[in-house]
Design a protein around this motif. Structure first.
Motif, PDB file in Angstrom:
ATOM      1  N   ILE A 285     -19.992 -25.584 -15.747  1.00 24.77           N
ATOM      2  CA  ILE A 285     -21.313 -25.518 -15.118  1.00 24.77           C
ATOM      3  C   ILE A 285     -21.410 -24.299 -14.221  1.00 24.77           C
ATOM      4  O   ILE A 285     -22.441 -23.623 -14.183  1.00 24.77           O
ATOM      5  CB  ILE A 285     -21.584 -26.810 -14.331  1.00 24.77           C
ATOM      6  N   GLY A 286     -20.344 -23.988 -13.505  1.00 26.34           N
ATOM      7  CA  GLY A 286     -20.397 -22.830 -12.611  1.00 26.34           C
ATOM      8  C   GLY A 286     -19.065 -22.582 -11.917  1.00 26.34           C
ATOM      9  O   GLY A 286     -18.042 -23.182 -12.255  1.00 26.34           O
ATOM     10  N   TYR A 287     -19.089 -21.706 -10.916  1.00 22.54           N
ATOM     11  CA  TYR A 287     -17.861 -21.334 -10.207  1.00 22.54           C
ATOM     12  C   TYR A 287     -18.214 -20.863  -8.801  1.00 22.54           C
ATOM     13  O   TYR A 287     -19.391 -20.651  -8.454  1.00 22.54           O
ATOM     14  CB  TYR A 287     -17.134 -20.207 -10.952  1.00 22.54           C
ATOM     15  N   CYS A 288     -17.193 -20.702  -7.965  1.00 24.69           N
ATOM     16  CA  CYS A 288     -17.352 -20.146  -6.611  1.00 24.69           C
ATOM     17  C   CYS A 288     -16.128 -19.300  -6.312  1.00 24.69           C
ATOM     18  O   CYS A 288     -14.994 -19.745  -6.535  1.00 24.69           O
ATOM     19  CB  CYS A 288     -17.497 -21.282  -5.589  1.00 24.69           C
ATOM     20  N   ASN A 289     -16.350 -18.081  -5.826  1.00 23.21           N
ATOM     21  CA  ASN A 289     -15.223 -17.202  -5.476  1.00 23.21           C
ATOM     22  C   ASN A 289     -15.406 -16.557  -4.105  1.00 23.21           C
ATOM     23  O   ASN A 289     -14.963 -15.451  -3.858  1.00 23.21           O
ATOM     24  CB  ASN A 289     -15.036 -16.117  -6.541  1.00 23.21           C
TER      25      ASN A 289
END
Length: 532
Positions: A285-289
């Motif tokens: 669905i998505g990511y965070c960095n």
């Protein structure tokens, strides 16, 4: 749009690659870089023959299994109507290729009876790409040889016999030397710039999956509250979270900063999963960095992993219902189809196939996960001789890969063979605290199989359930997957076909189970083919 109709067995030869009584294959050139909707139209008479099990067939799209006669039989059991079925196909490639072939194949075990097949025809619709364009890729303009221009310039300059021309020529030579020296002198700076650029995903990835802020992730997990943890490992923890105004449940995987899955694996998984779409692959669905965090957001799999249901839940003392043999076969078939999509459709080697990387949704549909170690096969072949980093999970390693460092799709086949043994035996690939001869599942199981004592390795919950024919087919394909020579291992597509045979054999055996009825103290027993 491309369409093909009329009697299939009488199509013109130039439309077909193979045209015999058992196999038909169409080859249709299409533009690269686009998605295509393939609509298969079925023939009523051919479907009736398939439903009556008079004609076992398999239909492939780009060498991947699309539908089988067993699928048709199950789909038509409901309302009895199946006129067409849609499939989405992605044609990847470089723009300079222009076109690639899309293959549609129909294979029948017993031949096409009286010229009747289940396929009436098919249509192919070209869909717009992510630039909202249907335009075919333009061929790259021919590159001019800079050396030929330099020679022409040299001749023209030397043609003028004067001091000014000689001076100009000398200056140009000096500039040329400087230009060619700069990349070498600035190589380190360029490498640093490229490395920094790799910290950001391609623009295409951002269009296909969502980028979450760290604040959104913290809100979804109540600041990484341990009460929300649904899984953990050497990589870090997986949390159950809520996004989209608490409307959607997701799984949030937070990688440790010192995890073996580093930044390269993090971005590899994002790029892979944002491009891949299949019912048997977990959806990203998505990511965070942000702030050096590496967080991946997946669709939530409420039934956990295959490993949970085979042995993990039991060892934790949880109350659980063991998977039936039919459930296990369907899970293996689903996972196999996901791997076949990776291998055949995209040339991708997963490199970490194991029971804990096969997730189960609420209906126990299998979905392959964890693509951090995945490699494209062409890239793998070019780097195999120089590579020294062998990656994967102990117990699932292809011994040929360990010996030669050559990675192929057959390495995944070996790992999948280990999973098949886990499914049959109900124990993990490695038992560190077991007796020495029982620590390795493959060595322990293959020893009993070679002695003809398969019943000794079957999980206790399955021993009175598996039909002899289904067991024989399953064990045979598992042993072939574990062959020491990669070339003698079957492709995953063939493994799936054999597993479908094992499932059908089990269903046939169960449909003829004995019924016991007691009437006035007398026991009456007979068999019935009407049990469901």
């Amino acid at each position: 749009m491309f369409g093909m109709w009329a009697t299939i067995l009488k199509q013109k030869a130039n439309k077909l690659l193979i045209n015999n009584n058992n196999n038909i294959t169409w080859k249709i050139p299409v533009d690269v870089g686009f998605r295509y909707l393939v609509r298969l139209h079925f023939c009523e008479q051919g479907l009736r023959m398939a439903q009556a099990q008079l004609n076992d067939f398999t239909l492939f799209i780009n060498h991947m299994i699309a539908i089988t006669s067993d699928d048709i039989h199950r789909l038509r059991e409901g309302d009895g109507i199946l006129w067409y079925k849609n499939y989405m196909v992605v044609i990847n490639g470089n723009k300079h290729e222009g076109k690639r072939d899309l293959f549609i194949s129909l294979r029948c075990i017993h031949g096409f009876l009286d010229g009747h097949t289940p396929l009436e025809g098919f249509e192919i619709f070209k869909l717009s790409n992510h630039d909202n364009s249907l335009a075919s890729p333009n061929p790259l303009p021919p590159t001019r040889d800079s050396s030929s221009r330099a020679i022409q310039l040299l001749l023209s300059v030397l043609g003028r016999r004067n001091t000014i021309a000689t001076f100009v020529f000398a200056v140009m030579c000096l500039i040329n030397v400087i230009i060619h020296m700069l990349p070498q002198n600035w190589g380190a700076n360029i490498a640093i710039a490229i490395e920094e650029e790799e910290e950001k995903p391609p623009a295409r990835t951002n269009r296909l999956c969502c980028r979450f802020s760290l604040a959104e992730i913290q809100s979804a997990t109540e600041d990484f509250n341990d009460a929300f943890v649904i899984g953990k490992g050497g990589f870090g923890k997986v949390y159950k979270g809520f996004v989209d105004n608490m409307q959607e449940i997701v799984a949030i995987k937070r990688l440790k900063t010192d995890s073996k899955q580093g930044k390269r694996e993090f971005w590899t998984e994002i790029e892979m999963l944002s491009e891949l779409r299949h019912v048997n692959l977990v959806s990203l669905i998505g990511y965070c960095n942000e702030q050096n965090e590496m967080i991946l957001v997946y669709e939530h799999m409420p039934c956990g992993t295959l490993a949970d249901h085979l042995y993990k839940l039991a060892r934790k003392g949880n109350v659980w219902l063991p998977l039936s043999w039919k459930q296990r076969l369907k899970i293996c078939i689903g996972a196999g189809r996901g791997l076949d999509y990776l291998h055949t459709g995209n040339g991708i080697i997963h490199r970490d196939v194991k029971a804990s990387n096969i997730l189960l949704d609420q209906k126990f549909v299998a979905k392959v996960s964890d693509f951090g170690l995945a490699k494209i096969e062409i890239e793998s072949e070019s780097q195999s001789q120089a590579s020294t980093n062998i990656k994967g999970t102990f117990g699932y390693f292809d011994p040929d890969y360990l010996k030669t460092r050559k990675l192929t799709t057959k390495s995944d086949t070996y790992s999948f063979g280990v999973v098949l043994l886990e499914v049959l035996c109900g124990r993990p690939a490695v038992e560190p605290w077991a007796e020495e001869d029982k620590r390795s599942l493959t060595m322990w199981a293959r020893d009993y199989i070679s002695k003809g004592e398969v019943e000794q390795i079957i999980a206790p919950s399955l021993r009175r359930e598996i039909s002899p024919d289904s067991l024989k087919t399953f064990v045979r394909v598992a042993v072939r997957c574990l062959h020491d020579e990669p070339k003698k291992r079957p492709a995953i597509a063939n493994v799936v076909l054999k597993l479908e045979v094992a499932l059908k054999q089990q269903e046939n055996a169960e449909s003829w189970e004995p019924i016991e009825i007691t009437i006035e103290g007398t026991l009456i027993a007979w068999t019935s083919s009407c049990l469901q």
